[in-house]
Design a protein around this motif. Sequence first.
Motif, PDB file in Angstrom:
ATOM      1  N   PRO A 104       0.808  -1.219   0.000  1.00 40.92           N
ATOM      2  CA  PRO A 104       0.000   0.000   0.000  1.00 40.92           C
ATOM      3  C   PRO A 104       0.847   1.277   0.000  1.00 40.92           C
ATOM      4  CG  PRO A 104      -0.086  -1.081   2.134  1.00 40.92           C
ATOM      5  CD  PRO A 104       0.688  -1.978   1.222  1.00 40.92           C
ATOM      6  N   HIS A 105       2.139   1.155   0.278  1.00 42.99           N
ATOM      7  CA  HIS A 105       3.011   2.337   0.316  1.00 42.99           C
ATOM      8  C   HIS A 105       3.585   2.662  -1.059  1.00 42.99           C
ATOM      9  CE1 HIS A 105       6.861   4.465   1.121  1.00 42.99           C
ATOM     10  NE2 HIS A 105       6.080   5.159   1.924  1.00 42.99           N
ATOM     11  N   CYS A 106       4.197   1.673  -1.725  1.00 40.84           N
ATOM     12  CA  CYS A 106       4.855   1.943  -3.009  1.00 40.84           C
ATOM     13  C   CYS A 106       4.046   1.450  -4.205  1.00 40.84           C
ATOM     14  CB  CYS A 106       6.255   1.332  -3.036  1.00 40.84           C
ATOM     15  SG  CYS A 106       6.291  -0.479  -2.995  1.00 40.84           S
ATOM     16  N   GLY A 107       3.045   0.585  -3.976  1.00 44.01           N
ATOM     17  CA  GLY A 107       2.195   0.104  -5.066  1.00 44.01           C
ATOM     18  C   GLY A 107       2.791  -1.019  -5.882  1.00 44.01           C
ATOM     19  N   LYS A 108       3.926  -1.598  -5.454  1.00 39.24           N
ATOM     20  CA  LYS A 108       4.558  -2.686  -6.205  1.00 39.24           C
ATOM     21  C   LYS A 108       4.188  -4.026  -5.600  1.00 39.24           C
ATOM     22  CE  LYS A 108       8.319   0.044  -7.969  1.00 39.24           C
ATOM     23  NZ  LYS A 108       9.752   0.265  -8.018  1.00 39.24           N
ATOM     24  N   ARG A 109       4.304  -5.069  -6.425  1.00 41.33           N
ATOM     25  CA  ARG A 109       3.914  -6.420  -6.020  1.00 41.33           C
ATOM     26  C   ARG A 109       5.005  -7.076  -5.183  1.00 41.33           C
ATOM     27  NH1 ARG A 109      -0.641  -8.662  -6.529  1.00 41.33           N
ATOM     28  NH2 ARG A 109       0.114 -10.574  -7.439  1.00 41.33           N
ATOM     29  N   TYR A 110       4.573  -7.950  -4.254  1.00 38.07           N
ATOM     30  CA  TYR A 110       5.510  -8.707  -3.432  1.00 38.07           C
ATOM     31  C   TYR A 110       4.996 -10.127  -3.259  1.00 38.07           C
ATOM     32  CZ  TYR A 110       2.122  -7.918   0.292  1.00 38.07           C
ATOM     33  OH  TYR A 110       0.969  -7.882   1.035  1.00 38.07           O
ATOM     34  N   ARG A 111       5.874 -11.011  -2.814  1.00 38.58           N
ATOM     35  CA  ARG A 111       5.520 -12.391  -2.479  1.00 38.58           C
ATOM     36  C   ARG A 111       6.119 -12.700  -1.118  1.00 38.58           C
ATOM     37  NH1 ARG A 111       8.108 -16.957  -5.887  1.00 38.58           N
ATOM     38  NH2 ARG A 111       9.350 -17.352  -4.058  1.00 38.58           N
ATOM     39  N   ILE A 112       5.320 -13.311  -0.238  1.00 34.14           N
ATOM     40  CA  ILE A 112       5.769 -13.701   1.095  1.00 34.14           C
ATOM     41  C   ILE A 112       5.698 -15.221   1.200  1.00 34.14           C
ATOM     42  CG2 ILE A 112       5.388 -13.460   3.577  1.00 34.14           C
ATOM     43  CD1 ILE A 112       5.982 -10.798   2.487  1.00 34.14           C
ATOM     44  N   ASP A 113       6.830 -15.843   1.535  1.00 35.79           N
ATOM     45  CA  ASP A 113       6.882 -17.273   1.845  1.00 35.79           C
ATOM     46  C   ASP A 113       7.072 -17.388   3.348  1.00 35.79           C
ATOM     47  OD1 ASP A 113       6.792 -18.152  -0.881  1.00 35.79           O
ATOM     48  OD2 ASP A 113       8.872 -17.493  -1.065  1.00 35.79           O
ATOM     49  N   TYR A 114       6.170 -18.092   4.022  1.00 36.04           N
ATOM     50  CA  TYR A 114       6.248 -18.174   5.482  1.00 36.04           C
ATOM     51  C   TYR A 114       5.880 -19.558   5.961  1.00 36.04           C
ATOM     52  CZ  TYR A 114       1.184 -17.472   5.206  1.00 36.04           C
ATOM     53  OH  TYR A 114      -0.148 -17.608   4.919  1.00 36.04           O
ATOM     54  N   GLY A 115       6.425 -19.933   7.116  1.00 40.74           N
ATOM     55  CA  GLY A 115       6.197 -21.236   7.728  1.00 40.74           C
ATOM     56  C   GLY A 115       7.503 -21.805   8.218  1.00 40.74           C
ATOM     57  N   GLN A 116       7.438 -22.847   9.037  1.00 46.05           N
ATOM     58  CA  GLN A 116       8.606 -23.500   9.624  1.00 46.05           C
ATOM     59  C   GLN A 116       9.519 -22.485  10.329  1.00 46.05           C
ATOM     60  OE1 GLN A 116      10.187 -25.539   6.195  1.00 46.05           O
ATOM     61  NE2 GLN A 116       8.890 -27.322   6.542  1.00 46.05           N
ATOM     62  N   ASN A 117       8.895 -21.551  11.048  1.00 44.93           N
ATOM     63  CA  ASN A 117       9.580 -20.512  11.834  1.00 44.93           C
ATOM     64  C   ASN A 117      10.421 -19.568  10.970  1.00 44.93           C
ATOM     65  OD1 ASN A 117       8.519 -21.255  14.325  1.00 44.93           O
ATOM     66  ND2 ASN A 117      10.053 -22.858  14.560  1.00 44.93           N
ATOM     67  N   LYS A 118      10.096 -19.450   9.680  1.00 44.75           N
ATOM     68  CA  LYS A 118      10.838 -18.549   8.792  1.00 44.75           C
ATOM     69  C   LYS A 118       9.857 -17.688   8.036  1.00 44.75           C
ATOM     70  CE  LYS A 118      13.732 -22.291   7.652  1.00 44.75           C
ATOM     71  NZ  LYS A 118      14.184 -23.111   6.577  1.00 44.75           N
ATOM     72  N   ILE A 119      10.344 -16.532   7.594  1.00 46.72           N
ATOM     73  CA  ILE A 119       9.545 -15.657   6.737  1.00 46.72           C
ATOM     74  C   ILE A 119      10.495 -15.011   5.744  1.00 46.72           C
ATOM     75  CG2 ILE A 119       9.688 -13.688   8.309  1.00 46.72           C
ATOM     76  CD1 ILE A 119       6.771 -13.057   7.416  1.00 46.72           C
ATOM     77  N   LYS A 120      10.085 -14.949   4.468  1.00 49.23           N
ATOM     78  CA  LYS A 120      10.937 -14.388   3.434  1.00 49.23           C
ATOM     79  C   LYS A 120      10.074 -13.572   2.477  1.00 49.23           C
ATOM     80  CE  LYS A 120      13.717 -15.650  -0.503  1.00 49.23           C
ATOM     81  NZ  LYS A 120      13.902 -16.727  -1.454  1.00 49.23           N
ATOM     82  N   ALA A 121      10.479 -12.328   2.247  1.00 44.55           N
ATOM     83  CA  ALA A 121       9.781 -11.455   1.315  1.00 44.55           C
ATOM     84  C   ALA A 121      10.619 -11.328   0.050  1.00 44.55           C
ATOM     85  CB  ALA A 121       9.570 -10.086   1.936  1.00 44.55           C
ATOM     86  N   SER A 122       9.955 -11.408  -1.103  1.00 46.48           N
ATOM     87  CA  SER A 122      10.665 -11.248  -2.372  1.00 46.48           C
ATOM     88  C   SER A 122       9.794 -10.467  -3.335  1.00 46.48           C
ATOM     89  CB  SER A 122      11.051 -12.610  -2.952  1.00 46.48           C
ATOM     90  OG  SER A 122       9.909 -13.411  -3.090  1.00 46.48           O
ATOM     91  N   LYS A 123      10.441  -9.890  -4.340  1.00 48.45           N
ATOM     92  CA  LYS A 123       9.723  -9.126  -5.344  1.00 48.45           C
ATOM     93  C   LYS A 123       8.995 -10.078  -6.268  1.00 48.45           C
ATOM     94  CE  LYS A 123      13.114  -5.462  -5.234  1.00 48.45           C
ATOM     95  NZ  LYS A 123      14.118  -4.693  -5.968  1.00 48.45           N
ATOM     96  N   ALA A 124       7.796  -9.692  -6.686  1.00 46.40           N
ATOM     97  CA  ALA A 124       7.021 -10.569  -7.569  1.00 46.40           C
ATOM     98  C   ALA A 124       6.928  -9.969  -8.958  1.00 46.40           C
ATOM     99  CB  ALA A 124       5.617 -10.765  -7.017  1.00 46.40           C
TER     100      ALA A 124
END
Length: 54
Positions: free
Chosen positions: A34-54
């Motif tokens: 909602p801040h920059c208007g660009k797409r992202y992808r979040i992979d989460y689970g197994q006590n980890k979280i990772k954000a990447s550009k989509a």
Amino acid sequence: MAAKYANCPNCHTRKLGPYEVKTNSIHTTRGTCPHCGKRYRIDYGQNKIKASKA
């Protein structure tokens, strides 16, 4: 429950989440920052979280 936040991988300022990381499998979600208007992808689970550009 252990929920975590991730910063936007594009603008690095907006916190995205919360995402539940205490699961046995990896989950994926996509969205638009909602801040920059660009797409992202979040992979989460197994006590980890990772954000990447989509």
